[in-house]
Scaffold this motif. Structure first.
Motif, mmCIF file in Angstrom:
data_model
loop_
_atom_site.group_PDB
_atom_site.id
_atom_site.type_symbol
_atom_site.label_atom_id
_atom_site.label_comp_id
_atom_site.label_asym_id
_atom_site.label_seq_id
_atom_site.Cartn_x
_atom_site.Cartn_y
_atom_site.Cartn_z
ATOM 1 N N ALA A 1 0.811 -1.221 0.000
ATOM 2 C CA ALA A 1 0.000 0.000 0.000
ATOM 3 C C ALA A 1 0.841 1.266 0.000
ATOM 4 C CB ALA A 1 -0.930 0.003 1.216
ATOM 5 N N LEU A 2 2.015 1.217 0.637
ATOM 6 C CA LEU A 2 2.818 2.420 0.815
ATOM 7 C C LEU A 2 4.047 2.470 -0.094
ATOM 8 C CD1 LEU A 2 2.347 2.623 4.654
ATOM 9 C CD2 LEU A 2 1.319 4.093 2.916
ATOM 10 N N GLY A 3 4.068 1.607 -1.090
ATOM 11 C CA GLY A 3 5.073 1.706 -2.137
ATOM 12 C C GLY A 3 6.466 1.234 -1.790
ATOM 13 N N ILE A 4 6.581 0.285 -0.878
ATOM 14 C CA ILE A 4 7.897 -0.266 -0.544
ATOM 15 C C ILE A 4 8.368 -1.110 -1.729
ATOM 16 C CG2 ILE A 4 9.128 -1.804 1.047
ATOM 17 C CD1 ILE A 4 8.262 0.983 2.187
ATOM 18 N N ASP A 5 9.633 -0.938 -2.124
ATOM 19 C CA ASP A 5 10.171 -1.612 -3.305
ATOM 20 C C ASP A 5 10.270 -3.123 -3.149
ATOM 21 O OD1 ASP A 5 10.523 0.798 -4.705
ATOM 22 O OD2 ASP A 5 12.478 1.118 -3.782
ATOM 23 N N ALA A 6 10.706 -3.583 -1.998
ATOM 24 C CA ALA A 6 10.899 -5.017 -1.779
ATOM 25 C C ALA A 6 10.969 -5.305 -0.289
ATOM 26 C CB ALA A 6 12.183 -5.491 -2.447
ATOM 27 N N VAL A 7 10.730 -6.551 0.053
ATOM 28 C CA VAL A 7 10.836 -7.015 1.433
ATOM 29 C C VAL A 7 11.876 -8.126 1.458
ATOM 30 C CG1 VAL A 7 9.634 -8.139 3.346
ATOM 31 C CG2 VAL A 7 8.429 -6.444 1.954
ATOM 32 N N LEU A 8 12.812 -8.000 2.375
ATOM 33 C CA LEU A 8 13.830 -9.022 2.591
ATOM 34 C C LEU A 8 13.548 -9.674 3.935
ATOM 35 C CD1 LEU A 8 16.902 -6.840 1.569
ATOM 36 C CD2 LEU A 8 15.554 -8.357 0.107
ATOM 37 N N LEU A 9 13.634 -10.986 3.994
ATOM 38 C CA LEU A 9 13.365 -11.715 5.231
ATOM 39 C C LEU A 9 14.552 -12.599 5.590
ATOM 40 C CD1 LEU A 9 10.418 -12.181 3.371
ATOM 41 C CD2 LEU A 9 9.763 -12.506 5.711
ATOM 42 N N THR A 10 14.909 -12.625 6.875
ATOM 43 C CA THR A 10 15.918 -13.580 7.331
ATOM 44 C C THR A 10 15.261 -14.952 7.421
ATOM 45 O OG1 THR A 10 15.419 -13.160 9.658
ATOM 46 C CG2 THR A 10 17.213 -11.862 8.650
ATOM 47 N N ASN A 11 16.099 -15.991 7.426
ATOM 48 C CA ASN A 11 15.550 -17.347 7.499
ATOM 49 C C ASN A 11 14.954 -17.664 8.866
ATOM 50 O OD1 ASN A 11 17.866 -17.647 8.991
ATOM 51 N ND2 ASN A 11 18.834 -19.096 7.595
ATOM 52 N N THR A 12 15.040 -16.733 9.816
ATOM 53 C CA THR A 12 14.392 -16.908 11.120
ATOM 54 C C THR A 12 12.993 -16.299 11.130
ATOM 55 O OG1 THR A 12 15.463 -14.889 11.940
ATOM 56 C CG2 THR A 12 16.566 -16.989 12.404
ATOM 57 N N SER A 13 12.551 -15.794 9.991
ATOM 58 C CA SER A 13 11.191 -15.268 9.846
ATOM 59 C C SER A 13 10.315 -16.340 9.207
ATOM 60 C CB SER A 13 11.189 -14.014 8.961
ATOM 61 O OG SER A 13 11.935 -12.977 9.551
ATOM 62 N N CYS A 14 9.008 -16.213 9.378
ATOM 63 C CA CYS A 14 8.126 -17.217 8.791
ATOM 64 C C CYS A 14 7.901 -16.949 7.299
ATOM 65 C CB CYS A 14 6.812 -17.299 9.548
ATOM 66 S SG CYS A 14 5.740 -15.871 9.389
ATOM 67 N N ASP A 15 7.435 -17.945 6.623
ATOM 68 C CA ASP A 15 7.209 -17.914 5.180
ATOM 69 C C ASP A 15 6.014 -17.010 4.852
ATOM 70 O OD1 ASP A 15 6.731 -18.448 2.489
ATOM 71 O OD2 ASP A 15 6.917 -20.621 2.718
ATOM 72 N N PRO A 16 6.220 -16.009 4.002
ATOM 73 C CA PRO A 16 5.094 -15.134 3.653
ATOM 74 C C PRO A 16 4.020 -15.846 2.829
ATOM 75 C CG PRO A 16 7.072 -14.480 2.465
ATOM 76 C CD PRO A 16 7.472 -15.545 3.414
ATOM 77 N N PHE A 17 4.338 -17.018 2.284
ATOM 78 C CA PHE A 17 3.336 -17.780 1.535
ATOM 79 C C PHE A 17 2.525 -18.717 2.437
ATOM 80 C CE2 PHE A 17 5.825 -17.402 -2.685
ATOM 81 C CZ PHE A 17 5.248 -16.169 -2.923
ATOM 82 N N ASN A 18 2.740 -18.624 3.739
ATOM 83 C CA ASN A 18 1.898 -19.338 4.684
ATOM 84 C C ASN A 18 0.456 -18.880 4.453
ATOM 85 O OD1 ASN A 18 0.341 -19.026 7.370
ATOM 86 N ND2 ASN A 18 1.880 -20.585 7.838
ATOM 87 N N ARG A 19 -0.479 -19.792 4.528
ATOM 88 C CA ARG A 19 -1.885 -19.488 4.230
ATOM 89 C C ARG A 19 -2.400 -18.279 5.011
ATOM 90 N NH1 ARG A 19 -5.960 -24.307 4.767
ATOM 91 N NH2 ARG A 19 -4.533 -24.992 3.166
ATOM 92 N N ARG A 20 -2.076 -18.216 6.297
ATOM 93 C CA ARG A 20 -2.535 -17.091 7.141
ATOM 94 C C ARG A 20 -1.898 -15.779 6.688
ATOM 95 N NH1 ARG A 20 -6.447 -14.797 9.796
ATOM 96 N NH2 ARG A 20 -5.763 -13.627 11.597
ATOM 97 N N SER A 21 -0.612 -15.793 6.353
ATOM 98 C CA SER A 21 0.061 -14.576 5.877
ATOM 99 C C SER A 21 -0.572 -14.074 4.584
ATOM 100 C CB SER A 21 1.552 -14.842 5.635
ATOM 101 O OG SER A 21 2.205 -15.139 6.826
ATOM 102 N N VAL A 22 -0.830 -14.986 3.663
ATOM 103 C CA VAL A 22 -1.444 -14.602 2.386
ATOM 104 C C VAL A 22 -2.817 -13.981 2.626
ATOM 105 C CG1 VAL A 22 -2.376 -15.492 0.213
ATOM 106 C CG2 VAL A 22 -0.171 -16.324 1.050
#
Length: 143
Positions: free
Chosen positions: A20-41
């Motif tokens: 929504a606010l125009g962020i170019d990209a999101v980087l995640l460390t491997n200690t973060s959860c998967d953004p493709f998790n059903r709840r995240s989506v």
């Protein structure tokens, strides 16, 4: 940059705010959860499919290698305000957000170029990581 955020609801909300606010990209460390998790989506309203993202190994070193200045969003004695115009003037700035409970690791804060906090009132010391991301994205947006 998301470091160690494991709550799927927060990941989804961060992605929704990023889109929504125009962020170019999101980087995640491997200690973060998967953004493709059903709840995240679901929470992101599908925004995880709109914002570029990837996994990253070392928050500070990898950002520096990519030519970014890093600002750790953290509550420390040296934290300046997220409203500091120096931050907005940086041409390639990456915001690092930490886990909900413990925040960012000391080595990440120490290695960052800047440390910033969101000004609070009424004795409140911090916001939930998803809410903090939205405030910081708004403050540092480049439209």
């Amino acid at each position: 940059m998301i470091d160690g955020v494991t709550d799927t609801t927060n990941i989804g909300a961060i992605f929704r705010s990023a889109a929504a606010l125009g962020i170019d990209a999101v980087l995640l460390t491997n200690t973060s959860c998967d953004p493709f998790n059903r709840r995240s989506v679901r929470v992101s309203m599908g925004s995880v499919f709109l914002v570029l993202w990837t996994w990253i190994d070392d928050p500070v070193a990898d950002l520096r290698e990519l030519g970014f200045k890093a600002v750790a969003l953290a509550l420390t004695d040296r934290s300046g305000s997220i409203e500091d115009p120096v931050l907005a003037a940086e041409p390639r700035l990456a915001l690092i957000l930490g886990t909900e409970g413990d925040g960012l690791a000391h080595r990440v804060i120490q290695g960052s170029d800047y440390t910033a906090r969101i000004p609070m009132r009424h004795g409140v010391d911090s916001l939930n990581v998803a809410a903090a991301s939205a405030v910081a994205f708004w403050q540092l947006r480049k439209f």
